[in-house]
Design an enzyme around this catalytic site. Structure first.
Site, PDB file in Angstrom:
ATOM      1  N   LYS A 196      11.684 -69.140  68.987  1.00  0.00           N
ATOM      2  CA  LYS A 196      11.019 -69.079  67.888  1.00  0.00           C
ATOM      3  C   LYS A 196      10.997 -70.224  67.221  1.00  0.00           C
ATOM      4  O   LYS A 196      10.008 -70.543  66.433  1.00  0.00           O
ATOM      5  CB  LYS A 196      11.700 -67.741  67.015  1.00  0.00           C
ATOM      6  CG  LYS A 196      11.957 -66.444  67.751  1.00  0.00           C
ATOM      7  CD  LYS A 196      10.550 -65.799  68.185  1.00  0.00           C
ATOM      8  CE  LYS A 196      10.992 -64.787  69.144  1.00  0.00           C
ATOM      9  NZ  LYS A 196       9.637 -64.533  69.804  1.00  0.00           N
ATOM     10  N   GLU A 255      15.348 -69.066  57.609  1.00  0.00           N
ATOM     11  CA  GLU A 255      14.210 -68.837  57.122  1.00  0.00           C
ATOM     12  C   GLU A 255      14.509 -68.222  55.219  1.00  0.00           C
ATOM     13  O   GLU A 255      15.469 -67.799  55.295  1.00  0.00           O
ATOM     14  CB  GLU A 255      13.335 -67.869  57.487  1.00  0.00           C
ATOM     15  CG  GLU A 255      12.631 -68.325  58.666  1.00  0.00           C
ATOM     16  CD  GLU A 255      11.336 -67.469  59.426  1.00  0.00           C
ATOM     17  OE1 GLU A 255      11.391 -66.430  58.720  1.00  0.00           O
ATOM     18  OE2 GLU A 255      10.934 -67.626  60.234  1.00  0.00           O
ATOM     19  N   ARG A 292       1.987 -60.594  75.095  1.00  0.00           N
ATOM     20  CA  ARG A 292       1.905 -59.495  76.016  1.00  0.00           C
ATOM     21  C   ARG A 292       0.730 -58.731  75.415  1.00  0.00           C
ATOM     22  O   ARG A 292       0.337 -58.866  74.132  1.00  0.00           O
ATOM     23  CB  ARG A 292       3.146 -58.881  76.041  1.00  0.00           C
ATOM     24  CG  ARG A 292       3.625 -58.520  74.970  1.00  0.00           C
ATOM     25  CD  ARG A 292       4.655 -57.323  74.794  1.00  0.00           C
ATOM     26  NE  ARG A 292       4.971 -56.788  73.429  1.00  0.00           N
ATOM     27  CZ  ARG A 292       5.664 -57.308  72.586  1.00  0.00           C
ATOM     28  NH1 ARG A 292       6.441 -58.419  72.880  1.00  0.00           N
ATOM     29  NH2 ARG A 292       5.634 -56.785  71.379  1.00  0.00           N
TER      30      ARG A 292
HETATM   31  C1  MV4 Z   1      11.666 -61.607  57.835  1.00  0.00           C
HETATM   32  C2  MV4 Z   1      11.343 -60.717  56.702  1.00  0.00           C
HETATM   33  C3  MV4 Z   1      11.390 -61.287  55.458  1.00  0.00           C
HETATM   34  N1  MV4 Z   1      11.566 -62.617  55.340  1.00  0.00           N
HETATM   35  N2  MV4 Z   1      11.468 -62.999  57.576  1.00  0.00           N
HETATM   36  C4  MV4 Z   1      12.310 -58.451  61.112  1.00  0.00           C
HETATM   37  C5  MV4 Z   1      11.972 -58.266  62.837  1.00  0.00           C
HETATM   38  C6  MV4 Z   1      11.558 -59.829  62.901  1.00  0.00           C
HETATM   39  N3  MV4 Z   1      10.663 -59.924  64.082  1.00  0.00           N
HETATM   40  C7  MV4 Z   1      11.310 -60.492  61.769  1.00  0.00           C
HETATM   41  N4  MV4 Z   1      11.610 -59.453  60.609  1.00  0.00           N
HETATM   42  C8  MV4 Z   1      11.612 -59.947  59.359  1.00  0.00           C
HETATM   43  N5  MV4 Z   1      11.583 -61.292  59.039  1.00  0.00           N
HETATM   44  C9  MV4 Z   1      11.563 -63.456  56.407  1.00  0.00           C
HETATM   45  N6  MV4 Z   1      11.643 -64.706  56.364  1.00  0.00           N
HETATM   46  C10 MV4 Z   1      11.424 -59.492  56.974  1.00  0.00           C
HETATM   47  C11 MV4 Z   1      11.544 -58.965  58.303  1.00  0.00           C
HETATM   48  C12 MV4 Z   1      11.592 -57.590  58.544  1.00  0.00           C
HETATM   49  C13 MV4 Z   1      10.612 -56.798  59.151  1.00  0.00           C
HETATM   50  C14 MV4 Z   1       9.453 -57.471  59.623  1.00  0.00           C
HETATM   51  C15 MV4 Z   1       8.455 -56.931  60.307  1.00  0.00           C
HETATM   52  C16 MV4 Z   1       8.744 -55.567  60.497  1.00  0.00           C
HETATM   53  C17 MV4 Z   1       9.549 -54.889  59.889  1.00  0.00           C
HETATM   54  C18 MV4 Z   1      10.575 -55.383  59.217  1.00  0.00           C
HETATM   55  C19 MV4 Z   1      11.636 -54.845  58.588  1.00  0.00           C
HETATM   56  C20 MV4 Z   1      12.498 -55.431  58.018  1.00  0.00           C
HETATM   57  C21 MV4 Z   1      12.788 -56.740  57.673  1.00  0.00           C
END
Ligand code: MV4
Length: 513
Positions: free
Chosen positions: A116, A200, A292
């Protein structure tokens, strides 16, 4: 074109890939573990080869077994599907060594985007907007804490090797830092064998919007618009749709350009998805790239009239993309529900077992990508997703109405499914007005747990409450139709008849057992 493709996967996605092979007149070869001997993908395949015991570590995840089966069957290509080995560059490398084409991106691109922090560096080089934070893994907790104070709380710690929310911790204030660091790092170590973290700024209530891209091996990359995946439960997508209800043509162009720039910078080819968070002011931030085919690709297929899996195969074969960006036109609206064998009465715990009956919906605008049949036993070794129900409509309201209609027709017995959950979600004002964000479903579920619903609600009543209600309703109906003095007996809807009959079959078979 290839002559024979080995599908290194199972379930609905193996069936999906098999269908693409058929349409291209390519021979489709399945592989299967002990638990999958009678699975649909095996039954539909032109040839099928056993690859060992049920646990995926001893079958679907063993590169030598996959390559061995491909060699034995004389396959000229391997499609990895999603999950299992799909994002493992070692499979792509092993394919190259064995002289078999890997239907996916080059291993170097997978490596660059699998980390990442490397992906964030690529994003920086490509000039793509990202949330503030580190571009490198952070070695020591003290450095991370200093960085957090600089950025300002809340912050989120994420695993360098991560994805899917594993090894991720929200830190709302400095006092939580040490505990969060320890938890995230050990979770990442356990899940990925790599405990390294980066940091982040945490965005509040973002939407999750991703861009589908396709790149051929002649330097052309296009995007196919976006999907919105904000309805998730514990980082697992539950409903996906295309287009996003908050999208504008300008934002789509900007996000699409960013996605294509990033893919170009990474030397990417084949199908891929760039994930973004989008805030309330419609600012977007690159999150990560998935190298993918994704579970939710059908919503994009339905609004673009393209077949992404066939295009993946053609691209891997060396064909140029048969269209340019200007030719990609979006039409209508598509929504997908992921149907799982899980028990809504028991915290959505997996509910494997024998499917006694499987009555799939059909009709206008309905697509069902499933990998099951009535009489099949859902194994407990794998992800319990049974398939995806996708509705297309001329607009979002029609897609919702068709999905509701199809969910009403759908009936499965023997196993529990989450189908009732979708009817509840689709009926909410929030979903209908698209007023959703990444944690919306978690909030919705904890709200509805607090206010216990009626006995007759499909998902909230216990199964014995439902059985009692069903028997009472059935007896009432029998008595009523037997009553000759009643001139116009009330009709029973097809849906409740399915349910009554199915429920009684299930009770009968339970009594027999
Ligand atoms: C975040 C975020 C808020 N701010 N990054 C959750 C899974 C991972 N792939 C990244 N995720 C998140 N990253 C920052 N800087 C909120 C989430 C997140 C989220 C992201 C995508 C789909 C559902 C989610 C549910 C909770 C938090």
């Amino acid at each position: 074109m290839f002559k024979k493709i080995l599908i290194a996967n199972r379930g609905e996605i193996a069936v999906r890939i098999l269908r693409a092979c058929r349409e291209l007149s390519v021979c489709a070869v399945a592989v299967y573990s002990d638990a999958d001997r009678a699975s649909l993908h095996v039954r539909l395949a032109d040839e099928a080869y056993p690859i060992g015991p049920s646990p995926s570590r001893e079958s679907y995840l063993v590169i030598e077994k996959i390559i061995g089966a491909a060699r034995h069957a004389g396959c000229d290509a391997i499609h990895p599907g999603y999950g299992f080995l799909a994002e493992n560059p070692a499979l792509a490398r092993a394919c190259a060594e064995a002289g078999v084409t890997f239907i996916g991106p080059p291993p170097e691109a997978m490596e660059k985007l699998g980390s990442k922090t490397a992906a964030r560096q690529l994003g920086r080089e490509a000039g793509v907007s990202m949330v503030s934070g580190t571009l490198e893994p952070i070695e020591r907790m003290e450095d991370a804490r200093k960085e957090a104070l600089k950025i300002g709380f809340p912050v989120v710690l994420k695993a360098v090797a991560g994805g899917g929310g594993k090894g991720m911790r929200l830190i709302e204030r400095e006092s939580e830092f040490a505990g969060g660091w320890r938890d995230a790092s050990s979770e990442a170590q356990n899940a990925f064998g790599d405990g390294r973290l980066y940091l982040e700024k945490y965005l509040l209530r973002p939407r999750h919007i991703e861009i589908q891209i396709l790149g051929d091996r002649h330097g052309h990359i296009v995007h196919l618009g976006e999907r919105e995946c904000s309805v998730q439960r514990r980082y697992q997508k539950v409903i996906e749709e295309a287009p996003s209800p908050v999208m504008t043509p300008e934002l789509r162009r900007a996000m699409g350009d960013a996605a294509v720039k990033l893919a170009k910078a990474g030397g990417y080819t084949n199908a891929g998805t760039i994930e973004f968070l989008v805030d309330a002011d419609r600012r977007f931030y690159f999150l990560e790239m998935n190298t993918r085919l994704q579970v939710e690709h059908p919503v994009t297929e339905l609004v673009t009239s393209l077949d992404i899996v066939k295009l993946q195969i053609r691209i891997a074969c060396g064909e140029p993309l048969p269209f340019a960006q200007e030719d990609v036109a979006l039409r209508g609206h598509a929504i997908e529900c992921r149907i799982y064998a899980e028990d809504p009465d028991n915290n959505f715990f997996p509910s494997p077992g024998k499917i006694l009956e499987w009555r799939p919906p059909a009709g206008p605008g309905i697509r069902l990508d499933d990998g099951v049949y009535g009489g099949w036993i859902v194994p407990n070794e794998y992800d319990p997703m049974l398939g995806k129900l996708i509705a297309w409509g001329a607009n979002r309201a029609e897609a919702i109405a068709r999905l509701q209609r199809a969910l009403g027709e759908f009936y499965a017995s023997g196993i529990k499914t989450n189908a009732g959950l979708f009817l509840r979600i689709l009926a909410t004002r929030d979903f209908q007005s698209a007023d959703i964000y990444t944690r919306w479903l978690d909030d919705f579920l904890s709200k509805s747990r607090r206010s216990k619903l009626s006995v007759f609600d499909d998902t909230e009543a216990t199964s014995s409450e439902r059985d009692a209600a069903t028997i009472a309703a059935f007896l009432w109906h029998m008595a009523r139709s037997a009553d000759s003095s009643e001139k116009n007996p009330a009709p029973v809807s097809a849906k409740s008849r399915w349910k009554l009959e199915g429920r009684l079959d299930q009770l009968n078979s339970e009594v027999e057992r």
